[in-house]
Enzyme design. Structure first.
Site, short mmCIF file in Angstrom:
data_model
loop_
_atom_site.label_atom_id
_atom_site.label_comp_id
_atom_site.label_asym_id
_atom_site.label_seq_id
_atom_site.Cartn_x
_atom_site.Cartn_y
_atom_site.Cartn_z
N ASP A 38 -4.15 -14.03 3.14
CA ASP A 38 -3.83 -12.95 2.19
C ASP A 38 -4.27 -13.37 0.77
O ASP A 38 -4.46 -14.57 0.52
CB ASP A 38 -2.31 -12.69 2.27
CG ASP A 38 -1.93 -11.31 1.77
OD1 ASP A 38 -2.83 -10.47 1.58
OD2 ASP A 38 -0.71 -11.06 1.59
N ASN A 45 0.15 -3.89 5.43
CA ASN A 45 0.74 -5.19 5.11
C ASN A 45 2.26 -5.11 4.93
O ASN A 45 2.76 -4.27 4.19
CB ASN A 45 0.15 -5.73 3.82
CG ASN A 45 -1.30 -6.12 3.96
OD1 ASN A 45 -1.90 -5.96 5.02
ND2 ASN A 45 -1.87 -6.64 2.90
#
Ligand SMILES: [Zn+2]
Length: 285
Positions: free
Chosen positions: A77, A224
């Site tokens: 990420d 996410n």
């Protein structure tokens, strides 16, 4: 990553990308995916990589995912650091988010192209980002509203860099929402129409089911979830131990936390409509 996001984007379901922090959380997310027959993305923040190490996370993922019957992929990420991206790619990670949103457009474009070349050479995918996602996550980001890049330049960025997925600013934010966010559904639709590419939804925690579903229908194929996993992890430990002040068996507490995370992740997989999509041949869905 491409094999997971391709069908999701074409058939408009969302694949949950959960930020894990340990073996327990990684196993729980993979278990939720197996139970719901969902494809799944396991992602890790730079902060966690710095603590556990890229190699150890990759080994943990390879071992746990090999026991899982569903398609799963490991993704880094928000990473602004090309050196760390290189370390993860060399360790065998499948996908990275190169976050150069703090750079100007030209520098971001140039550096993202470089990361795409590097990642594709390893068979890995790249998520690109132009505008910072509002809010702070694992020590990264800012609460300021990002300046939006005109649509044409966004589309050019996606085309010229060759990124595999794109995370535009659409009104969502990291962390918990203090007021209801104003989501720009139209921005997603316009980008997808101009250049069909899977869009990534950041700041998933706290959005309504309807918002998720509208964004997924517009082209958000990767969704996410970070803050909610952290909340469930800490709260379920706290609840379990404070209800049992004499309990000193860590494995029992861990099993409770695991089950709580499985339940949370399963819930999102149902809402995103990824449940039942694993196991179908890629061409038929
Ligand atoms: Zn994010």
């Amino acid at each position: 990553m491409r094999e997971i996001l391709g069908p999701a984007f074409r058939h408009r379901y969302g694949v949950g990308a959960f930020n894990v922090v340990s073996d327990l959380t990684m196993a729980a997310v993979l278990d939720a995916a197996a139970q719901t027959k969902s494809p799944v993305i396991v992602q890790v923040s730079v902060k966690t990589v710095k603590i556990l190490g890229a190699r150890m996370i990759q080994l943990m993922f390879t071992e746990l995912a090999s026991r899982s019957p569903v398609p799963a992929t490991l993704h880094l990420d928000h990473c602004p650091d090309i050196a760390m991206i290189k370390i993860c790619l060399e360790a065998g990670w499948n996908s990275v988010l190169f976050d150069a949103s703090n750079l100007n457009y030209e520098d971001n474009l140039r550096q993202t192209k470089e990361v795409v070349r590097m990642a594709h050479a390893c068979g890995a995918a790249v998520e690109g980002e132009l505008e910072a996602v509002r809010g702070v996550e694992d020590g990264m980001g800012s609460d300021e509203m990002p300046e939006l890049v005109p649509l044409e330049k966004c589309v050019k960025f996606v085309e010229l860099t060759g990124i595999d997925s794109f995370a535009p600013s659409i009104g969502t934010a990291h962390g918990l929402y203090k007021t209801a966010p104003k989501i720009d559904f139209d921005r997603v639709r316009k980008i997808v129409k101009a250049h069909p590419t899977p869009i990534v939804l950041h700041g998933g925690t706290g959005l309504s089911n309807e918002t998720f579903q509208l964004l997924i229908a517009a082209g958000c194929a990767k969704v996410n979830i970070s803050t909610m996993l952290k909340i469930v992890y800490c709260d379920s430990y706290r609840e379990y131990l404070s209800a049992r002040p004499k309990e000193h068996d860590p494995l029992k507490a861990m099993a409770h936390v695991h089950d709580s995370i499985v339940a949370m992740a399963r819930g999102f997989m149902e809402v995103f409509d990824s449940a039942g999509k694993a196991g179908q041949p890629v061409n038929s869905i």
